[in-house]
Scaffold this active site. Structure first.
Site, short mmCIF file in Angstrom:
data_model
loop_
_atom_site.label_atom_id
_atom_site.label_comp_id
_atom_site.label_asym_id
_atom_site.label_seq_id
_atom_site.Cartn_x
_atom_site.Cartn_y
_atom_site.Cartn_z
N GLY A 16 0.83 -1.20 0.00
CA GLY A 16 0.00 0.00 0.00
C GLY A 16 0.86 1.24 0.00
O GLY A 16 2.05 1.21 0.35
N ASP A 133 -3.43 9.62 15.35
CA ASP A 133 -4.02 9.49 14.02
C ASP A 133 -4.89 8.24 13.95
O ASP A 133 -4.78 7.43 13.03
CB ASP A 133 -2.93 9.43 12.95
#
Length: 412
Positions: A16, A133
């Site tokens: 990714g 996050d």
């Protein structure tokens, strides 16, 4: 062809791509690993390399069944000036991919995932580490677990290491707009409570299919975090909504701690057994069309699955979306902007089939405002004309020689 990282690892295939770097499938002395190789511009930052070295011990010591373990940190000793995190390889997908596929989860499944992530956060917070996050892209689902998919929080330390101001800059807000806590927008330091706020936002999204304050320009999203309250979801059990509301509180001290959140959520599981996913409409589905009479929009646009949804996951099999804002430094809104924020612009959920309120009313209100302005302007023009005529005709012109006080008295 394999690439060597740090002398001990080789990477073979990209899993990714994200804003901070690229995740590779790799091989190490102890078997398969996931290697997050940071971007070249980040690797060239000497300050970032120093922060990596400083945080090495804390990150390597963070172990929990619901945290993707960091096995090693590679700091500038591979091919060139590599900076990389070597992590456990999770066989499965990420939560964003599951959301894209299912749109929203059954309340029990959503609560189980959230409680598992809260367990991991509790361990990290006890060690003095704040994730900063938390979002669906950073929650991996291990599908090899015997008792069902197991949620693991990944990218611990990345936000802190990468997002800290560089080159002396301190004027930005860094994070993913949909999940950023209001105290971050206001310039306060990131404490453990910011992770609770973000995780509650994730839970809201798992239930609703959209975040409570997302939609539109990121500046508007930031203002909503500070000025608005999350709209209550139809048919959510009251006890679950109370927990959600508490963890979305604007004041950090009012939120639950991670261990408390996990415990409260598990207490609710028996009452959630068998409940289907919520049958609600995403306000982003509402078409924004011009009014046939006024030509003005009759609905507030809201970004849906094609906008702020779907960042590149860290696992194989999901399509990339380069439009998602993540790890983005944003200007801090001024006090006057926050005080006069976009009240009432957050997306409001409603039950499927329920009529959307506001369109006709908003169009009629706009027409009434235009009519009032037109009438007011006409009356003002008439008043000025009459006043000018009276001043010009008073006293056969002799008024021009009168003192100002006398003219004023005559006008009365």
């Amino acid at each position: 062809m394999a690439r060597r990282i740090g002398g001990r690892y080789s990477v073979h295939r990209v899993l990714g791509r994200g804003s901070a770097g690229t995740v590779w499938l790799g091989e190490g002395p102890e078997g398969p690993v996931a290697v997050k190789l940071l971007r070249e511009d980040l690797a060239a930052d000497t300050g970032l390399a120093a922060r990596f070295a400083h945080e090495r011990h804390a990150l390597l010591g963070l172990e929990h069944p619901h945290i993707v373990g960091v096995r090693d940190l590679v700091i500038g000793d591979g091919d060139g000036r590599d900076l990389a995190l070597v992590m456990d390889l999770v066989r499965g997908t990420d939560l964003r991919t599951r959301l894209d596929r299912e749109r929203r989860l059954a309340p029990r499944d959503a609560v189980i995932i959230t409680a598992q992530v809260a367990d991991g956060l509790a361990v990290a917070h006890a060690a003095g580490i704040v994730h900063r996050d938390v979002k669906p892209e950073n929650i991996l689902l291990d599908d090899t677990a015997q008792d069902g998919p197991r949620a693991l929080l990944t990218d611990f330390g990345v936000a802190k290491l990468i997002d800290e101001p560089r080159n002396g800059s301190t004027s930005g807000v860094v994070g993913t707009p949909d999940y950023i806590a209001p105290e971050i927008v206001e310039g306060l330091p990131a404490r453990a409570a910011v992770d609770i706020y973000a995780l509650a936002t994730v839970l809201y999204e798992l239930l609703a299919g959209f975040t409570p304050f997302g939609g539109g320009h990121f500046g508007a999203v930031l203002r909503r975090h500070v000025t608005e309250r999350a709209a209550e979801l139809p048919d959510v059990p009251r006890e679950l909504w109370i927990v959600l509301q508490q963890c979305l509180a604007k004041a950090p001290a009012s939120r639950l701690r991670a261990a408390e959140l996990a415990s409260r959520l598990r207490e609710l599981l028996p009452a959630l057994e068998g409940l289907p996913p919520l049958d609600i409409r995403d306000p982003a589905e509402e078409p924004v069309l011009p009014s046939p009479r006024s030509g003005e929009p009759v609905a507030v646009p809201a970004t849906g699955a094609g906008g702020l949804r779907g960042a590149v996951p860290l696992v194989r099999g999901a399509a990339p979306d380069s439009e998602r804002s993540t790890h983005t430094r944003m200007r801090v809104p001024g006090p006057e902007e926050l005080a006069g924020g976009a009240h009432g612009t957050a997306r409001t959920p409603r039950a499927a089939g329920q009529r959307r309120a506001g369109s006709a009313r908003h169009g009629a209100a706009a027409r009434r405002r235009r009519l009032a302005l037109t009438v007011g302007a006409a009356l003002l023009a008439v008043g000025l004309a009459v006043g000018g005529w009276m001043a010009a005709s008073g006293g056969d012109g002799e008024g021009h020689d009168r003192p100002a006080a006398e003219l004023s008295g005559t006008a009365r």
